[in-house]
Write a protein that holds these residues in place. Structure first.
Motif, PDB file in Angstrom:
ATOM      1  N   UNK A 251       0.832  -1.216   0.000  1.00 18.48           N
ATOM      2  CA  UNK A 251       0.000   0.000   0.000  1.00 18.48           C
ATOM      3  C   UNK A 251       0.861   1.258   0.000  1.00 18.48           C
ATOM      4  N   UNK A 252       1.891   1.285   0.837  1.00 17.99           N
ATOM      5  CA  UNK A 252       2.792   2.459   0.897  1.00 17.99           C
ATOM      6  C   UNK A 252       3.459   2.672  -0.452  1.00 17.99           C
ATOM      7  N   UNK A 253       3.930   1.581  -1.079  1.00 21.86           N
ATOM      8  CA  UNK A 253       4.586   1.695  -2.388  1.00 21.86           C
ATOM      9  C   UNK A 253       3.636   2.294  -3.413  1.00 21.86           C
ATOM     10  N   UNK A 254       2.387   1.816  -3.434  1.00 20.24           N
ATOM     11  CA  UNK A 254       1.431   2.296  -4.436  1.00 20.24           C
ATOM     12  C   UNK A 254       0.983   3.730  -4.161  1.00 20.24           C
ATOM     13  N   UNK A 255       0.888   4.106  -2.889  1.00 16.29           N
ATOM     14  CA  UNK A 255       0.534   5.495  -2.568  1.00 16.29           C
ATOM     15  C   UNK A 255       1.627   6.440  -3.064  1.00 16.29           C
ATOM     16  N   UNK A 256       2.887   6.048  -2.844  1.00 19.22           N
ATOM     17  CA  UNK A 256       4.016   6.875  -3.321  1.00 19.22           C
ATOM     18  C   UNK A 256       4.014   6.937  -4.844  1.00 19.22           C
ATOM     19  N   UNK A 257       3.780   5.782  -5.483  1.00 18.48           N
ATOM     20  CA  UNK A 257       3.746   5.755  -6.951  1.00 18.48           C
ATOM     21  C   UNK A 257       2.626   6.626  -7.508  1.00 18.48           C
ATOM     22  N   UNK A 258       1.492   6.662  -6.790  1.00 17.00           N
ATOM     23  CA  UNK A 258       0.343   7.426  -7.286  1.00 17.00           C
ATOM     24  C   UNK A 258       0.599   8.931  -7.321  1.00 17.00           C
ATOM     25  N   UNK A 259       1.604   9.375  -6.554  1.00 16.01           N
ATOM     26  CA  UNK A 259       1.978  10.798  -6.568  1.00 16.01           C
ATOM     27  C   UNK A 259       2.642  11.153  -7.900  1.00 16.01           C
TER      28      UNK A 259
END
Length: 532
Positions: A251-259
């Motif tokens: 989840x953390x990886x995807x939240x960062x990627x979504x930025x």
């Protein structure tokens, strides 16, 4: 918004969740006990473990059931944390099948599907077909529930306040938190995803908001494995923690990627013009990509879970059930794994008592006799507790094969209790022999050693991780040898008694010992035939 719409929403939700549970239970009954065996036996290779986790979860439509089973295997010592992580990764991929199924949008066919399933479930003579009918009926209910929820939420499109609320979930923290809480409450990420798909189909929540809620679903679904690990070994808790860490890190990886990357727009670019399909594709991408990204760090993930839950398990009281936790609800397959682990523990205690009783027959020791006496109480207590637990567990949904396995293990438990009784008989004979200063002839001691060597081999074959056919073949051969030896030794003993080379009182102790060893070999041989 009318109260009728709210009632329709609750009714649709109830039918949807009931259909989801019915479909999952039906598929699990169709698959039977084979899936548990597949998980247990086919995890020697990490990539194979991922495939097994994907395959099993896709079949039973429940990542929670798979992860609970895995936690049970780790608790029973049948699997290590590293292997478990592979299956958990696969389970996360397999659970995406449900979302894709819901996105098929065949609500118009739902009543027909439910009717076909009902007919098959009600009129099929074969239980497997009846269970398949249950799964098909559940699928029909699932789509009917989806349609009812969608219709009930249709007016929400005209309420600006609700639309504004949905857009607030574009905040990653709020979206993930909402998804986590919802899934933790209903304990099914698939069901939570289906509800979100029904809302999205009315156009009241954008994919950007749905994205973070979906991430939260994957964290919330860990609650089931966490609950199943309560009261279990530290390794079982570490496995549940690894499941939580895997989804949080993803989840953390995807939240960062979504930025930096417009994930929602990428999903929209190749998905059908149907919100439910777009959410299903997002869910699939998240789980597949997270597995690929974290695959090289799987061992580190196992090590991290060990660091976060350090130390060794506390020594449990001998009379306490070690692997069975009556306060945690599990499905039939996970429960059977716990039962088998407890039976193996009982077998080890019985084995110890037998070996000790033979040793004090040669060199009596009062303290060791007292230990045997205490251990016998433990054996009796564990047999009683295991048997009662198995009887209670038979009320769980299960196929005939699994039910038969439960009954077989209850018989094994009782057989082991009988072995314990006869071991104590040998110990009692040893005590009388010592108190009355009786002795056996050298020939008698040699005969007992021969019998003991064969019985120890039966114990070893029963304790080893062998295939059932091999175990039965070995124990049957050894049992036949024991029976042959006992017939010969009894005849030789009768000759010694006739020739007065053997003291009559010693002879009675010797005969009692032969009888006990004969019964022990019989109960062990029968247990080998019943085990799986």
């Amino acid at each position: 918004m009318s109260i009728n719409y709210f009632i329709g929403l609750l009714g649709g939700l109830a039918i949807f969740l009931y259909g989801m549970e019915m479909m999952s239970n039906g598929l699990e009954l169709v698959a039977g006990d084979k899936l548990r065996v597949v998980i247990e036996k086919m995890t020697s290779n990490f990539f194979k473990a991922i495939l097994v986790g994907t395959f099993v979860t896709a079949i039973i439509q429940s990542s929670s059931a798979t992860t609970v089973m895995v936690v049970g295997f780790v608790n029973a010592g049948l699997m290590n944390i590293y292997q478990a992580i592979g299956i958990i990764m696969g389970a996360n991929i397999g659970t995406t099948i449900t979302g894709q199924l819901v996105a098929l949008n065949i609500s118009a066919m739902a009543p027909i599907i439910a009717f076909v399933g009902f007919c098959l479930h009600s009129f099929a003579n074969d239980k497997k077909k009846a269970s398949l009918g249950q799964a098909i009926m559940g699928l029909g209910f699932l789509f009917m529930g989806m349609e009812l929820m969608s219709q009930a939420m249709e007016p929400l499109r005209d309420y600006p306040g609700f639309v504004t609320l949905m857009t607030k979930f574009e905040n990653p923290l709020l979206g993930v938190l909402a998804g986590t809480i919802i899934t933790a409450i209903i304990q099914s990420s698939s069901a939570a995803l289906g509800i979100l798909q029904a809302i999205a189909n009315q156009g009241v929540i954008p994919l950007r908001s749905s994205m973070y809620i979906v991430f939260g679903f994957n964290i919330g679904t860990c609650i089931t494995s966490v609950l199943s690990s309560l009261g279990s070994s530290k390794n079982a808790k570490r496995t549940a923690l690894a499941h939580v860490l895997f989804n949080i890190i993803g989840t953390v990886i995807f939240i960062i990627l979504s930025v930096f990357i417009p994930i929602d727009k990428i999903v929209l670019s190749f998905s059908r013009d149907l919100p439910a399909a777009q959410i299903a594709n997002l869910h699939t991408i998240f789980n597949v990509a997270t597995t690929i990204l974290l695959l090289p760090f799987s061992k580190k993930l196992a090590e991290l879970s060990v660091r976060l839950i350090p130390g060794k398990d506390k020594e449990l009281k001998e009379m306490s059930l070690q692997y069975i936790n009556k306060n945690v609800n599990k499905d039939a397959h996970a429960t059977f794994t716990d039962v088998r682990a407890e039976i193996n523990r009982l077998l080890a205690i019985v084995n110890t008592n037998y070996r000790e009783s033979i040793e004090i027959l040669v060199n009596f020791d009062k303290d060791r006799y007292e230990e045997i006496f205490h251990r016998e109480k433990t054996i009796n207590h564990l047999n009683k507790e295991i048997s009662a637990f198995i009887i209670d567990s038979l009320s769980l949904p299960m196929d005939e094969e699994t039910s038969s396995n439960f009954v077989s293990y209850m018989r094994i438990s009782r057989n082991l209790e009988r072995v314990g009784d006869h071991s104590k008989n040998i110990a009692d004979a040893a005590k009388v022999k010592s108190e009355e200063n009786l002795e056996f002839t050298d020939t008698a001691y040699d005969d007992l050693k021969t019998l003991n060597d064969n019985i120890n081999q039966i114990f070893d074959a029963t304790l080893e991780d062998l295939s059932k056919d091999k175990r039965v073949k070995i124990t049957k051969s050894l049992y036949q040898k024991v029976q042959k030896y006992i017939t010969e030794f009894r005849y030789d003993h009768m000759l010694r008694m006739r020739d007065r080379t053997c003291d009559p009182e010693s002879g009675l102790i010797y005969e009692k010992t032969l009888t006990a060893m004969e019964r022990i070999s019989s109960y062990l041989s029968n247990s080998a035939k019943l085990s799986i």
